[in-house]
Every structure is written in C-alpha cells, then in structure tokens.
Design an enzyme around this catalytic site. Structure first.
Site, short mmCIF file in Angstrom:
data_model
loop_
_atom_site.label_atom_id
_atom_site.label_comp_id
_atom_site.label_asym_id
_atom_site.label_seq_id
_atom_site.Cartn_x
_atom_site.Cartn_y
_atom_site.Cartn_z
N PHE A 106 0.86 -1.19 0.00
CA PHE A 106 0.00 0.00 0.00
C PHE A 106 0.89 1.23 0.00
O PHE A 106 1.63 1.48 0.94
CB PHE A 106 -0.95 0.06 1.20
CG PHE A 106 -1.86 1.25 1.11
CD1 PHE A 106 -3.04 1.20 0.37
CD2 PHE A 106 -1.52 2.47 1.69
CE1 PHE A 106 -3.85 2.31 0.22
CE2 PHE A 106 -2.32 3.59 1.55
CZ PHE A 106 -3.49 3.52 0.82
N ASP A 123 9.17 3.06 2.24
CA ASP A 123 7.97 3.86 2.52
C ASP A 123 7.68 3.76 4.01
O ASP A 123 7.09 2.79 4.48
CB ASP A 123 6.80 3.33 1.69
CG ASP A 123 5.52 4.14 1.91
OD1 ASP A 123 5.48 4.92 2.89
OD2 ASP A 123 4.57 3.99 1.13
N LYS A 128 2.06 11.43 7.03
CA LYS A 128 1.20 11.18 8.19
C LYS A 128 1.66 11.94 9.44
O LYS A 128 1.43 13.13 9.55
CB LYS A 128 1.08 9.67 8.43
CG LYS A 128 0.30 9.01 7.28
CD LYS A 128 -0.28 7.67 7.60
CE LYS A 128 -1.30 7.28 6.54
NZ LYS A 128 -0.90 6.16 5.70
C1 LIG Z 1 -1.04 6.25 4.19
C2 LIG Z 1 0.06 5.70 3.40
C3 LIG Z 1 0.41 6.25 2.14
C4 LIG Z 1 -0.39 7.34 1.47
O1 LIG Z 1 -0.48 8.50 2.22
P1 LIG Z 1 -1.62 9.59 1.85
O2 LIG Z 1 -1.29 10.76 2.71
O3 LIG Z 1 -2.94 8.95 2.20
O4 LIG Z 1 -1.52 9.86 0.40
C5 LIG Z 1 1.50 5.72 1.50
N1 LIG Z 1 2.22 4.72 2.02
C6 LIG Z 1 1.91 4.15 3.21
C7 LIG Z 1 2.75 3.05 3.75
C8 LIG Z 1 0.82 4.61 3.93
O5 LIG Z 1 0.49 4.04 5.09
#
Ligand SMILES: *Cc1c(COP(=O)(O)O)cnc(C)c1O
Length: 404
Positions: free
Chosen positions: A142, A227, A256
């Site tokens: 994700f 990520d 985040k």
């Molecule tokens: C939430 C998330 C994203 C995307 O972030 P947004 O601010 O919703 O675009 C990307 N990678 C990971 C691992 C995430 O948990």
C-alpha cells in the site's frame, strides 16, 4: 442515536462520493488519545487517523506553532524563499540523518515524487536506456491512491477499472529476498517497499530480510526506497522502522505523523544523489514546503523527541502486545505488532472484524478492521500504561464474544 447524528451520516451519504464506509460515529472533538462524538461519548482512538495523529489529538505545542505561523505567513509558493523551509530542512535532516529533502503534501505525492526521482537517477546516473527503468515493488503493498501508485497495487479493489496503468513495475512477494535477487536486472533502478506492511494487516517480514535486501540493492546499484509513511516517526518504537533491521535506506518517505495530524505534510529524504538529479522546473508543488506546513512539521518532530514518545511507543507497545497475547479466545488466530503498530487477526469462522470494531465502539474504543479478518490497533504514541490496560480489558471482553 440522536437526530443530529443521523443527519450528519445521511447528509454525507447523500452528497459525498461513497469511497469510504465509516463506522457509525460522528466525532467532534479530540484531546490526546481521546476523541468525543457529537453526543459527548468518549472513545480511546486506536487508529490515530492511520498513524497521522501519533502525537495525540490537538497537541497543544503543535497547535500553538500552527496558530502562530498562520497569523504570520501561510503560503508563498516556492517561487520565493520563506523563513521556515530552511529550518524544517535542517531539523528533519538532523533528526533522520538525511542529506537531501523534498517537501510535498500527501503521502502518495511523496511516493510519486520518489518514483520520478529514482527513474531520473536511473537514466542520468546509473545509465539505464531512456524509457526502460524498472522499479520492483511487493505484493499486497500500500503506497497510496494516485493513478501511478494504484497501477502497481495487487489489490483488485484498489486498481479495478482504474486503468490503463503506467508500465515499469515488477511485483515480487514481500519478505522474500531470493525473489528480489531474481527480479533485479540491469534496468532496475529501485526497490520500493514498506518496512512493515500496514494496510495489508501489519505484516512483519522475517528477521534478516532487510539485511539481505540492503545487500542486494547495494551490490546491484539499486536504490532502496523505504515507505515509512506509516511506520516512521516512532510508530514502531524507533524513529524509523529501518532501525530495527540495522539498515539505512537510500530514500525514505515520511508523511502522516510528520504533521501530528494538523495538516498534510510529507517528505522524500535521501542520503545520496537521487534528489540531486532534480533541476529547477522539473518537479514541484504549490503547497509543498509552505511555511505553515514547515512550522507545523517542526513542532510535530520536536514534541515527538522532547516528550519521549518514541520510547513510550516501544514500552507501551510491548505492554499492549503482551496483553493481547494473554487473551484466551478461540476467535483469535494471531496477534502481532511492533511498537504501537499492532494487529489482531481473527479466525475466518469468527466473523468479520468489522463486527468486532462496532462492538468495541460500544465499549468506548475506536479501532479499524482491515482485510475482513484483522483488527488494526495503533493508538497515539502518548498512551499511558493505565490506558493500555483499560483498552486491554475491553479487547478481552469483545474478543471472547462470538460474532460469527
Ligand atoms: C497512508 C500511506 C500512504 C499514502 O499517504 P496519503 O497521505 O494517504 O496519500 C503511503 N504509504 C503508506 C505506507 C501509507 O500508510
């Protein structure tokens, strides 16, 4: 439910695109680990807006920084310098040990920016023939919701009927180093991966996986892009999840909790020349690096460290995990987690996790199901031992019920 609660929910359903299916609670206030609904009921937030509110709701110091900056200057665009960006760069670089920073807004934008950067690096530094760059990603990843990102998702729900998608991505299983070795070829520019797969249900790779991944990437001149949008900034009990593995990524993505939930702020960090390939005019964002975002992010990083939230995540995460493992219930198939990134996976026969989350709501806990059978638990990092015990009592009560 009072009339007003029904009204908020019905009005959302009437006018809004139905791309979410929220639990039936309408929140109007938050403080620390707690949120309140419009009727004044209090809940322990065990989702923290998918880890964006790690510092706790409405943290007073982040709030003060935001209000102060909002009175002075909010947006200049990058056409001009502002007096917050340099300080943000300096502080995030010092905190994470990075050399270069690219500020963006949402997490998905940081991912997209990293993809652009590693491709450019591939063509201009590694010498990959133009248009041939490949990026390796993992199954059940994700990385966000933009078109570029959902194009290499393996979830039919996420990608279905949104194509056609961009080529240049190769999918391998998560936690499988030999599969990475096999997938790398001379055109591979990067391996993009989450240290722990959050949305997939808090999937922790086998010990030693990332050591091997690091070695393979280094040996083949492939950029390791971690990520850490969800795992980063203390969530797993370390500043970055990579520290559990004793490795360093070439490119790290944060988002985040970088703003403590006040404002969308994300960043691409690199410790080599990947970001150095971007020249003026080749990439940008109107809001990226704006003074309000920088002031908020600076305060969000500061309180994380000053208030010991990372150490607290390790301590309370261990307590939470141990407490969950002590619950004797035949509904539970597996309990796992690192720091305050936890999950309870239910036996398929136990019924949908959603039902358990609704039952938890009635007991004053907000948690979110993921993938039908998993309850994800990620409270703010300011949670206390007493609050963990309070939550555990309620989890025990719900998990020993049968909702099948
Ligand atoms: C939430 C998330 C994203 C995307 O972030 P947004 O601010 O919703 O675009 C990307 N990678 C990971 C691992 C995430 O948990």
């Amino acid at each position: 439910m009072s009339a007003s609660v029904i009204d908020f929910i019905a009005t959302e359903a009437r006018f809004g695109a139905r791309n979410y299916e929220p639990i039936g609670v309408v929140l109007s206030r938050g403080e620390g680990v707690w949120v309140w609904d419009t009727e004044g009921n209090r809940y322990l937030d065990c989702l923290s807006a998918y880890s964006a509110v790690s510092q706790g709701h409405c943290h007073p110091k982040i709030l003060a920084a935001m209000v102060e900056q909002a009175h002075r200057l909010t947006l200049t665009s990058r056409a001009f310098h502002n007096d917050q960006l340099a300080l943000f760069y300096e502080e995030i670089a010092a905190l994470t040990g990075s050399h270069k920073v690219l500020p963006m807004n949402s997490g998905a934008e940081a991912v997209e920016s990293a993809i652009k950067s590693v491709r450019k690096w591939g063509y201009e530094v590694k010498g990959v023939p133009d248009g041939q760059a490949e990026i390796i990603v993992c199954a059940n990843n994700f990385h966000g919701r933009t078109l570029g990102v959902v194009g290499f998702s393996t979830d039919p729900e996420t990608r279905g009927h949104f194509g056609p998608f961009a080529p240049g991505f190769k999918v391998i299983p998560f936690g499988d180093a030999p599969a990475l070795a096999e997938a790398i070829n001379p055109n591979t520019v990067a391996f993009l991966v989450e240290p722990i797969q959050g949305e997939a249900g808090v999937v922790i790779p086998p010990a030693g996986y990332f050591t091997e991944v690091r070695e393979l990437c280094t040996a083949n001149n492939v950029m390791l892009v971690l990520d850490e949008i969800q795992t980063g900034l203390g969530r797993t009990g370390k500043l970055l999840a990579e520290q559990h593995e004793g490795i360093e990524a070439d490119v790290t993505l944060l988002g985040k909790a970088l703003s403590g939930g006040f404002y969308p702020v994300s960043a691409v960090l690199s410790n080599n020349d990947v970001l150095g390939t971007l020249r003026p005019g080749q990439h940008g964002s109107t809001f990226g690096g704006n003074p309000l975002a920088c002031a908020v992010a600076r305060a969000a990083m500061r309180v994380l460290v000053e208030e010991g939230m990372i150490e607290n995540a390790a301590r309370q995460g261990a307590r939470f995990l141990e407490g969950l493992k002590d619950i004797r219930a035949n509904t539970i198939r597996d309990v796992r987690g690192r720091g305050l990134m936890l999950a309870v996976e239910l036996h398929p026969e136990a019924g949908r996790a959603r039902r358990y989350c609704e039952a938890l709501q009635a007991k004053g806990i907000l948690a979110k199901d993921t993938h039908e059978h998993t309850i994800r638990i990620a409270p703010p990092l300011v949670i206390t031992g007493d609050q963990v015990d309070w939550a555990l009592e309620r989890f025990a009560a719900i998990l020993t019920q049968d909702f099948s």
